[in-house]
Every structure is written in C-alpha cells, then in structure tokens.
Design an enzyme around this catalytic site. Structure first.
Site: not given
Length: 541
Positions: A208, A326
């Site tokens: 991220e 994810e």
C-alpha cells in the site's frame, strides 16, 4: 402409464427447445406474479482465464494488541504467533490442494528479517502510538521462518512473501518517501530461503505504497527501479534453478496514473504480477455494511477498477497479469458478525465472479485467519461461512470464464465458468433478496438447432422414461445461513450444517442431484452452485 409417459416426453421436448437456444423463463415469486427472465450463458468461447489456484488467502503480522474501534480482534492468529499444530488449520489449507497464501500486510514495511548477525538484534513489534501503524519496527526470527515453512510444506500451500519496501527511504519535499530501496536485508533473507530449499511462489515488493499510499507513499518511477532491483536479486539468488519465483508489485490501491507509469517502466517482462487491494465497503465501524453488501448497484461499483486495470495491461504490451493481492471488504479488521458471517459470502463470491470476468488471475482474501474477516475463526480456527464458499468455488469453478447474463431482477447475480475437472459448466447464482424465490431455467447463446450429428445426439443422452434414466442430472449446492440469520457464523449446505469433525477434518461437500429439466430454485438470501455436465459448451472442450 402410457399417458404419463407421453406427458413426460412432451415436457422433455418443451425443455429441450429452450436448452437448444430459445428463450427460457424465470418465475419470481413476488406476490404470485411470474416474470419472464433467463440466465443466458455464452459457452462458445471463454471471455477470460484465471489461474488454476485462483483462490488465495492472506496471513498478517499484527501483534495481539492491534485494536480497532476498541476491539482487539487479532489474538494469536498471525504469522508470528499462531498455533501451527492446529489440526483444523492444517486441514483447512490442505483442502484446496493447493491454496495460495500471501504473507504480508501493513506491518511488512516495518519488518526486518533475522540474519543471525548479533549486531542486528531481532526484537518484536511493540506498541507505540507515534510510530507508523502504531507499532515500532519488528523482526521475523529465522526459527519462526523455519517453523512456518515446515507448515507450508506439510499443507501444500503456495507462498507469496511480501517484502519490506521502505528500508533506506528518506522523506521528500512532496511528503513521499524517496531514494532507492535498501535491499540488503531482503536479499540476505531471500538467499537464506533459497539455501534452505523453501519453495516460494512469488516475492512481492511493498504494501500500500502506491498512489497516495496508506501511511507512506513512493513515486512510481522510483518504485519501478526497485522492482527491477528485486528481479535482479531473484535472478541471481535462483541461478541454476529450474524455475524462479514471480516478481510481484505493488500490493497497493489502484491509481490509474501511478499503475500506468509502473507498467511502462517494467514492461514487457520485468514484473510478472501487478497486485491491487480492495476495501470498497469502507471502515469496519460502518453501520451500513450489510446494506451495501445487499445493494447490487454498490457491488457493481468495483467493476470500474477491474476494467481500468485490465485496459492498462492490454494496451501496454506487457506480459504482466493482474491479481487482487488483498481484499477484506471493510478496512481496519472488518466487522464482527458481518465480515465473518454468512452475509459476507454475497460480497465475497460476487467479487470472485466479477474479478474473474476481467481476467484477474488470482484473488487473495484478507484473511485466512485473523481480524474479523478471516475465513477461519480467530480463536477456534473453525471455518466461517466464507471458507466453505471459497472451497466450493475452488472445486467447482474452472479456469475458463464464460459470459452469463440474467435479464430479470438485479437482485440475482449470475456467473458461469467451465466446470473444474469435469464436463459442462458450473453456474453460480446469488440471491440478494430476502423475499423472492427464483425458479431459473438456463439457455445457451448462439447454439445451433439440433442436428443429426453425433455431438447433437451425445448432448441429450436418453429421453427420460424411455427405458433408462436420462443423462441430464445436474448437481446443486445450496448455501443458506443457520436459523435464517444473515449474521450467522454457521452455514448450511443443502440444509445440513457444515463443521469440522472431532479430528479437525473438513466436512465433505455433497451436492443434491436434480433432474436437468427442472429449473434451479434459488431461495431468498441464498447462494447456489449448479454443475451442469450436459450443457453444450464448446469453450470447455
């Protein structure tokens, strides 16, 4: 008896006309009115292809004192502390044969790896409210890495390891983190892994950090240089091996401009997989999660991301493929009795179906265990409803994705694939309505009328009642919540509760057999997988 046989034959011929390419109907019991509608499957060619091991799950690094909104939901269910000797855990992973496991999460970018060097102490994560994500730097001890790999080998899991991508970064004037990735520790860890003979399916760089990032961000041009460095490390470390692990990045939220730049600087073949994350339902504390899950328009919203990423990859002239690296739906650990309950299978299976239509090769669910969105219960390790949904998908839905259109109520979601390791197709039907029972016929798009060709005769087998049973039986798997509660953590398969036995063995998933001339009945708030072996599907040959 003759009259009964005649009626049966007439009924068969009536159904056969529909099956061969005419219209079919769906009767929707809403006030007794029937609406003309159908699931139309185009099985002439596949619209996309997934990996054989499309279903994937994640394992995270959080310590037990990771808390969200006053609730600490991780317990002893993460990579550093979970009980690897638990029989249910082992059997749950083995049941997929194999299950991809992505090891990573927020703390991976503040995790270092034990090298055995006494000058670099290997200390655990400790809580620190001023640190990124609320914890100090932590360390993966080599003995724990050895224990994890013993479990992975025993369970047959395929491992994707998320590497720390923030080592060596310095703050930049635009609030990003810049400078080249210091890969010294990561390279040492990779060499240790190779020396031990541990099988790694892919090495993923960072978590991220794409686009605006979560906690930190790195510009795409620098990230591309770091991906190239990772590829070089893998090439050198696995020199002489028959195969090498995948190079995977960036494990972040989709940002079209950022992803486009990363692809442009790593094409045509320096990066094998581009991963993105999905938490489209918002924070776990949101009190409207169930409303969003049951809203077809809200579910449709994520199609734009899949479509955009597919377009970027197609236009770039790259061999890189897309994965969902994810996806937990609701961020900050999910929401108890929503993201770990039956209702979440509507969101989860819809995501699997939708993503596969856009050529997503693998979909990693956050998590296998841990938080409030695990496939397994964090404390007992017993499967939550989504575990069985994932297992049914894995066993029934093949790699070839077919076009499926339901032209009735938007509360029915329909997806079709070639059947896995079997003839015909598998249809997935999701009923988001709590009021309507749907009786659904299927029809084929573009099927030619019946001819005397051998293929035409083979499709229909024998006519019911004319001496032998027809070869038109299909297998159905109906999932419903225990006691009719959407927030139940127990699921029924064809009316029977699914649960491991006393030895931790995963239960058999047995279908009911239904005569193929009958419509598929989809009860309110239910999910149906239907394997239809005699469906005419040239794409599935």
């Amino acid at each position: 008896m003759a009259a009964g046989l005649l009626l049966k034959l007439v009924g068969f011929c009536f159904w056969a006309v529909f099956w061969l390419g005419g219209a079919a109907t769906v009767s929707t019991n809403a006030g007794g009115d029937a609406a003309a509608a159908a699931v139309v499957v185009d099985a002439r060619s596949a619209i996309a292809v997934t990996d054989e091991d499309f279903v994937c799950a994640t394992l995270d690094w959080w310590p037990p004192d990771k808390c969200d909104y006053g609730t600490c939901s991780w317990g002893l269910a993460t990579l550093l502390n979970m009980d690897l000797s638990n029989k249910i855990l082992l059997n749950a992973v083995k049941a997929f044969s194999p299950l991809k496991l992505r090891l990573g999460g927020s703390l991976q970018d503040v995790l270092i790896y034990d090298t055995g060097d006494p000058r670099q102490p290997c200390t655990p994560f400790t809580k620190n409210s001023s640190a990124m994500f609320g914890f100090t730097q932590g360390c993966l001890p080599l003995h724990r890495w050895d224990e994890l790999n013993a479990f992975f080998q025993k369970s047959g899991a395929k491992i994707i390891f998320g590497l720390n991508a923030l080592n060596g970064r310095v703050p930049m004037s635009d609030d990003s983190l810049g400078g080249p990735w210091n890969y010294t520790n990561a390279a040492s860890f990779i060499r240790y892994t190779v020396s031990k003979g541990y099988d790694i399916h892919g090495w993923e760089l960072g978590n991220e950090l794409s686009g605006s990032g979560v906690g930190a961000r790195v510009d795409a041009d620098q990230y591309a240089q770091d991906v190239l460095a990772l590829k070089q490390i893998i090439d050198n470390s696995y020199q002489g091996h028959a195969s090498k692990p995948l190079v995977i990045a960036p494990g972040g939220f989709f940002d079209a401009a950022w992803f486009t730049e990363l692809i442009s600087r790593t094409k045509p073949n320096q990066m094998d997989v581009m991963t993105h994350h999905i938490y489209n339902l918002g924070p776990g504390v949101d009190t409207h999660l169930i409303d969003k899950i049951l809203d077809p328009s809200y579910l449709d919203g994520e199609a734009g991301t899949f479509s955009s990423l597919q377009g970027i990859l197609k236009s770039a002239g790259t061999s890189t493929v897309a994965w969902v690296g994810e996806a937990g739906g609701a961020y900050n650990s999910g929401h108890h009795l929503v993201t770990d309950a039956f209702v979440f299978s509507f969101w989860y299976l819809d995501q699997l179906g939708m993503s596969s239509k856009y050529d997503t090769k693998t979909y990693c669910r956050q998590t296998l265990i841990g938080g409030n969105y695990g496939l397994l219960n964090t404390t007992t390790f017993e499967p939550n409803p989504d575990y069985y949904s994932a297992l049914l998908w894995n066993r029934l839905m093949g790699t070839k994705v077919l076009s499926a259109t339901f032209n009735g109520t938007n509360k029915i979601r329909a997806y079709a694939h070639c059947a896995r390791d079997s003839r015909g197709i598998t249809l997935l039907l999701i009923n988001l309505s709590g009021n309507n029972t749907n009786h659904i016929y299927m029809t084929s798009e573009g099927v030619q009328p019946y001819s005397t060709k051998k293929e035409g005769r083979r499709r229909f087998g024998r006519i019911p009642g004319l001496g032998e049973e027809a070869q038109l039986i299909r297998e159905e798997y109906h999932l419903t919540p225990k006691d009719g509660s959407l927030q139940s953590q127990h699921v029924l398969l064809n009316g029977n509760v699914l649960a491991p036995d006393a030895n931790g063995e995963i239960p058999k998933l047995e279908p009911v057999q239904v005569e193929g001339t009958q419509p598929i009945t989809v009860a309110p708030y239910s999910i149906v997988f239907a394997h239809i072996p005699r469906f005419y599907a040239p794409a599935c040959r």
